[in-house]
Write a protein that holds these residues in place. Structure first.
Motif, PDB file in Angstrom:
ATOM      1  N   LEU A   1       1.274  -1.676  -0.150  1.00 45.05           N
ATOM      2  CA  LEU A   1       0.497  -0.295  -0.136  1.00 45.05           C
ATOM      3  C   LEU A   1       1.341   0.908  -0.275  1.00 45.05           C
ATOM      4  O   LEU A   1       2.334   1.005   1.012  1.00 45.05           O
ATOM      5  CB  LEU A   1      -0.572  -0.005   1.173  1.00 45.05           C
ATOM      6  CG  LEU A   1      -1.701  -1.514   2.027  1.00 45.05           C
ATOM      7  CD1 LEU A   1      -1.975  -1.115   3.107  1.00 45.05           C
ATOM      8  CD2 LEU A   1      -2.735  -1.437   0.412  1.00 45.05           C
ATOM      9  N   ALA A   2       0.938   2.332  -0.929  1.00 46.18           N
ATOM     10  CA  ALA A   2       1.101   3.421  -0.607  1.00 46.18           C
ATOM     11  C   ALA A   2       0.512   4.650  -1.101  1.00 46.18           C
ATOM     12  O   ALA A   2      -0.284   4.571  -1.562  1.00 46.18           O
ATOM     13  CB  ALA A   2       2.472   3.620  -2.144  1.00 46.18           C
ATOM     14  N   HIS A   3       1.047   5.392   0.130  1.00 41.94           N
ATOM     15  CA  HIS A   3       0.457   6.821  -0.389  1.00 41.94           C
ATOM     16  C   HIS A   3       0.268   7.854  -0.614  1.00 41.94           C
ATOM     17  O   HIS A   3       1.708   7.789  -1.483  1.00 41.94           O
ATOM     18  CB  HIS A   3       0.551   7.876   1.564  1.00 41.94           C
ATOM     19  CG  HIS A   3      -0.572   8.608   2.089  1.00 41.94           C
ATOM     20  ND1 HIS A   3      -0.287  10.014   1.325  1.00 41.94           N
ATOM     21  CD2 HIS A   3      -1.461   8.961   2.347  1.00 41.94           C
ATOM     22  CE1 HIS A   3      -0.801  10.953   1.288  1.00 41.94           C
ATOM     23  NE2 HIS A   3      -1.974  10.259   2.287  1.00 41.94           N
ATOM     24  N   SER A   4      -0.738   8.635  -1.337  1.00 41.25           N
ATOM     25  CA  SER A   4      -0.111   9.349  -2.390  1.00 41.25           C
ATOM     26  C   SER A   4       1.030  10.368  -2.631  1.00 41.25           C
ATOM     27  O   SER A   4       1.394  11.279  -3.110  1.00 41.25           O
ATOM     28  CB  SER A   4      -1.623  10.232  -2.875  1.00 41.25           C
ATOM     29  OG  SER A   4      -2.877  10.039  -2.002  1.00 41.25           O
ATOM     30  N   TYR A   5       1.702  11.152  -1.250  1.00 40.89           N
ATOM     31  CA  TYR A   5       2.992  11.589  -1.530  1.00 40.89           C
ATOM     32  C   TYR A   5       4.440  10.958  -0.961  1.00 40.89           C
ATOM     33  O   TYR A   5       5.081  11.532  -1.404  1.00 40.89           O
ATOM     34  CB  TYR A   5       2.021  12.613  -0.054  1.00 40.89           C
ATOM     35  CG  TYR A   5       1.522  13.145   0.434  1.00 40.89           C
ATOM     36  CD1 TYR A   5       1.060  13.660  -0.529  1.00 40.89           C
ATOM     37  CD2 TYR A   5       1.756  13.024   2.117  1.00 40.89           C
ATOM     38  CE1 TYR A   5       0.225  15.222   0.427  1.00 40.89           C
ATOM     39  CE2 TYR A   5       1.214  14.032   3.413  1.00 40.89           C
ATOM     40  CZ  TYR A   5      -0.354  15.412   1.710  1.00 40.89           C
ATOM     41  OH  TYR A   5      -0.811  16.078   2.126  1.00 40.89           O
TER      42      TYR A   5
ATOM     43  N   SER B   1      -5.650   8.383   3.146  1.00 39.18           N
ATOM     44  CA  SER B   1      -5.621   8.064   3.545  1.00 39.18           C
ATOM     45  C   SER B   1      -7.135   6.826   4.429  1.00 39.18           C
ATOM     46  O   SER B   1      -6.861   6.210   4.767  1.00 39.18           O
ATOM     47  CB  SER B   1      -5.956   9.000   5.189  1.00 39.18           C
ATOM     48  OG  SER B   1      -5.027   9.378   5.537  1.00 39.18           O
ATOM     49  N   TYR B   2      -8.075   7.280   3.757  1.00 48.18           N
ATOM     50  CA  TYR B   2      -9.741   6.538   3.678  1.00 48.18           C
ATOM     51  C   TYR B   2      -9.260   5.219   3.220  1.00 48.18           C
ATOM     52  O   TYR B   2      -9.242   3.856   3.433  1.00 48.18           O
ATOM     53  CB  TYR B   2     -10.652   7.631   3.996  1.00 48.18           C
ATOM     54  CG  TYR B   2     -11.911   6.971   4.121  1.00 48.18           C
ATOM     55  CD1 TYR B   2     -12.309   6.842   5.436  1.00 48.18           C
ATOM     56  CD2 TYR B   2     -12.819   6.421   3.057  1.00 48.18           C
ATOM     57  CE1 TYR B   2     -13.231   5.583   5.487  1.00 48.18           C
ATOM     58  CE2 TYR B   2     -13.836   5.582   3.394  1.00 48.18           C
ATOM     59  CZ  TYR B   2     -14.110   5.116   4.879  1.00 48.18           C
ATOM     60  OH  TYR B   2     -15.487   4.946   4.650  1.00 48.18           O
ATOM     61  N   LYS B   3      -8.278   5.496   1.463  1.00 47.30           N
ATOM     62  CA  LYS B   3      -9.004   4.310   0.894  1.00 47.30           C
ATOM     63  C   LYS B   3      -8.239   3.530   1.084  1.00 47.30           C
ATOM     64  O   LYS B   3      -8.526   2.312   1.017  1.00 47.30           O
ATOM     65  CB  LYS B   3      -8.628   5.062  -0.829  1.00 47.30           C
ATOM     66  CG  LYS B   3      -8.951   4.411  -1.680  1.00 47.30           C
ATOM     67  CD  LYS B   3      -8.053   4.374  -3.442  1.00 47.30           C
ATOM     68  CE  LYS B   3      -7.796   3.583  -4.021  1.00 47.30           C
ATOM     69  NZ  LYS B   3      -7.095   2.783  -3.398  1.00 47.30           N
ATOM     70  N   LEU B   4      -6.669   3.921   1.831  1.00 47.57           N
ATOM     71  CA  LEU B   4      -6.058   3.055   2.296  1.00 47.57           C
ATOM     72  C   LEU B   4      -6.478   2.135   3.182  1.00 47.57           C
ATOM     73  O   LEU B   4      -6.275   0.867   3.472  1.00 47.57           O
ATOM     74  CB  LEU B   4      -4.281   3.657   2.256  1.00 47.57           C
ATOM     75  CG  LEU B   4      -3.903   4.559   1.453  1.00 47.57           C
ATOM     76  CD1 LEU B   4      -2.205   5.300   1.773  1.00 47.57           C
ATOM     77  CD2 LEU B   4      -3.572   3.365   0.057  1.00 47.57           C
ATOM     78  N   SER B   5      -6.911   2.719   4.179  1.00 48.93           N
ATOM     79  CA  SER B   5      -7.647   2.054   5.857  1.00 48.93           C
ATOM     80  C   SER B   5      -8.447   1.162   4.907  1.00 48.93           C
ATOM     81  O   SER B   5      -8.866  -0.145   5.411  1.00 48.93           O
ATOM     82  CB  SER B   5      -7.550   2.866   6.404  1.00 48.93           C
ATOM     83  OG  SER B   5      -8.848   4.124   6.231  1.00 48.93           O
ATOM     84  N   VAL B   6      -9.219   1.114   4.166  1.00 42.55           N
ATOM     85  CA  VAL B   6     -10.625   0.727   3.725  1.00 42.55           C
ATOM     86  C   VAL B   6      -9.838  -0.928   2.602  1.00 42.55           C
ATOM     87  O   VAL B   6      -9.653  -2.031   2.948  1.00 42.55           O
ATOM     88  CB  VAL B   6     -11.593   1.137   3.142  1.00 42.55           C
ATOM     89  CG1 VAL B   6     -12.439  -0.084   2.008  1.00 42.55           C
ATOM     90  CG2 VAL B   6     -11.869   1.736   3.055  1.00 42.55           C
ATOM     91  N   ASP B   7      -8.502  -0.371   1.966  1.00 43.38           N
ATOM     92  CA  ASP B   7      -8.424  -1.367   1.466  1.00 43.38           C
ATOM     93  C   ASP B   7      -7.776  -2.648   1.400  1.00 43.38           C
ATOM     94  O   ASP B   7      -7.761  -3.307   1.664  1.00 43.38           O
ATOM     95  CB  ASP B   7      -6.832  -0.333  -0.118  1.00 43.38           C
ATOM     96  CG  ASP B   7      -7.794   0.245  -0.797  1.00 43.38           C
ATOM     97  OD1 ASP B   7      -8.709  -0.154  -1.126  1.00 43.38           O
ATOM     98  OD2 ASP B   7      -6.924   1.093  -1.478  1.00 43.38           O
TER      99      ASP B   7
END
Ligand code: 13P
Ligand code: SF4
Length: 306
Positions: A23-27, A42-48
């Motif tokens: 998983l990689a944050h957009s930054y 952060s929201y999308k990553l936590s659900v993914d």
């Protein structure tokens, strides 16, 4: 093949062999985003993260994001490629301080921005991210909300829900908080045709002058879908760089070169490679009680966010 491409190929080979989801944050840097299975805010990553079938998760971002993955998937091995990647906002307020504040506002629902430690989440009622905060605060039954730690995001939310009573504390992201109205004035005069897109961690004086305020993914989607051809990006500079790469027919400027998050830039492709090889990084370990208590407010965020 250049060295970056060789390392990327090795990462892709190893992640399949070792059942790893990246998983990689957009930054994160582009060379990291290119090898990730999921990217986003952060929201999308936590659900993914909660849906990933793999036994091992590597979270290329900052510590609170890796902790969130571990809380949502305690049975999995979760790794942070560079242990120094913290978040200045997440480290600002601890459990002891917020326990004291809660005593002064016993009838308030405690809403924690996801940029908080796992330990602090254990005493909060619900988490929010920058993309879900307004929606979730509207859905909370209680009209009294204690919003921690980011007063800028809190101010952005309260302005959209005037019927509720918010108590804010003076915390926030030191990088976004550095941007001021003079930076906006200068950028607007240099690029008069550009739309200004900013993150809600910026101060109210900056947000009030923006054409759009939203999460990292929200800013990217807005710019991609917009008919406009020129944009000023008011969040970490990496987003301006990614957008320029993704949309070569449009022009992206950064609002100010102060918008550099050293925490997010700490992690390199080599850190990710070493972590995947089992020669670096840190496995996130949290005790059962912390996971159990912190999970309640993250589950509540996912429930209300649906
Ligand atoms: P997003 O939720 O927009 O990804 O923001 C995370 C963050 O740390 C911004 O500074
Ligand atoms: Fe934390 Fe600010 Fe960096 Fe986001 S930009 S990770 S809030 S220090």
């Amino acid at each position: 093949m250049n060295t970056i491409a060789k390392i990327q190929d090795e990462i892709i080979r190893l992640k399949k062999e070792k059942d790893i989801c990246i998983l990689a944050h957009s930054y994160q840097a582009r060379e990291i985003l290119e090898v990730a299975d999921f990217t986003g805010d952060s929201y999308k990553l936590s659900v993914d993260a909660s849906k990933a079938p793999n036994q091992n998760i590597v979270m290329s971002g900052v510590r609170f994001m890796a902790e969130t993955c571990k809380i949502l998937s305690p049975e999995k091995h979760v790794y942070l490629p560079n242990p120094d990647a913290g978040c200045s906002m997440a480290d600002q307020m601890d459990r002891q301080l917020i326990s004291q504040v809660k005593k002064q506002y016993p009838d308030h629902t405690v809403v924690a921005y996801i940029n908080t430690t796992a330990e602090l989440k254990t005493i909060c009622d619900v988490c929010v991210t920058s993309s879900s905060a307004v929606d979730i605060c509207k859905k909370i039954e209680n009209d009294k909300i204690l919003f921690i730690p980011d007063c800028n995001l809190g101010d952005f939310v309260l302005k959209q829900i005037p019927e509720k009573e918010f108590k804010l504390l003076s915390g926030g992201c030191p990088i976004h908080a550095c941007v001021n109205k003079d930076d906006v004035k200068k950028a607007r005069s240099l690029y008069p045709d550009a739309l200004l897109l900013v993150h809600p961690e910026c101060t109210p004086e900056v947000c009030s002058q923006a054409d759009y305020v939203g999460s990292t993914s929200g800013i990217m989607q807005y710019a991609i879908n917009s008919e406009n051809k020129e944009f000023i990006i008011g969040t970490e500079i990496s987003i301006q760089e990614h957008l320029q790469y993704m949309c070569p027919d449009k022009t992206f400027h950064y609002l100010t070169n102060k918008l550099i998050c050293p925490n997010m830039r700490t992690t390199t492709l080599v850190d990710l490679y070493n972590c995947i090889k089992g020669e670096g990084g840190e496995e996130i370990l949290l005790d059962d009680e912390t996971i159990r208590d912190a999970k309640k407010c993250i589950d509540e965020m996912i429930r209300l966010g649906n």
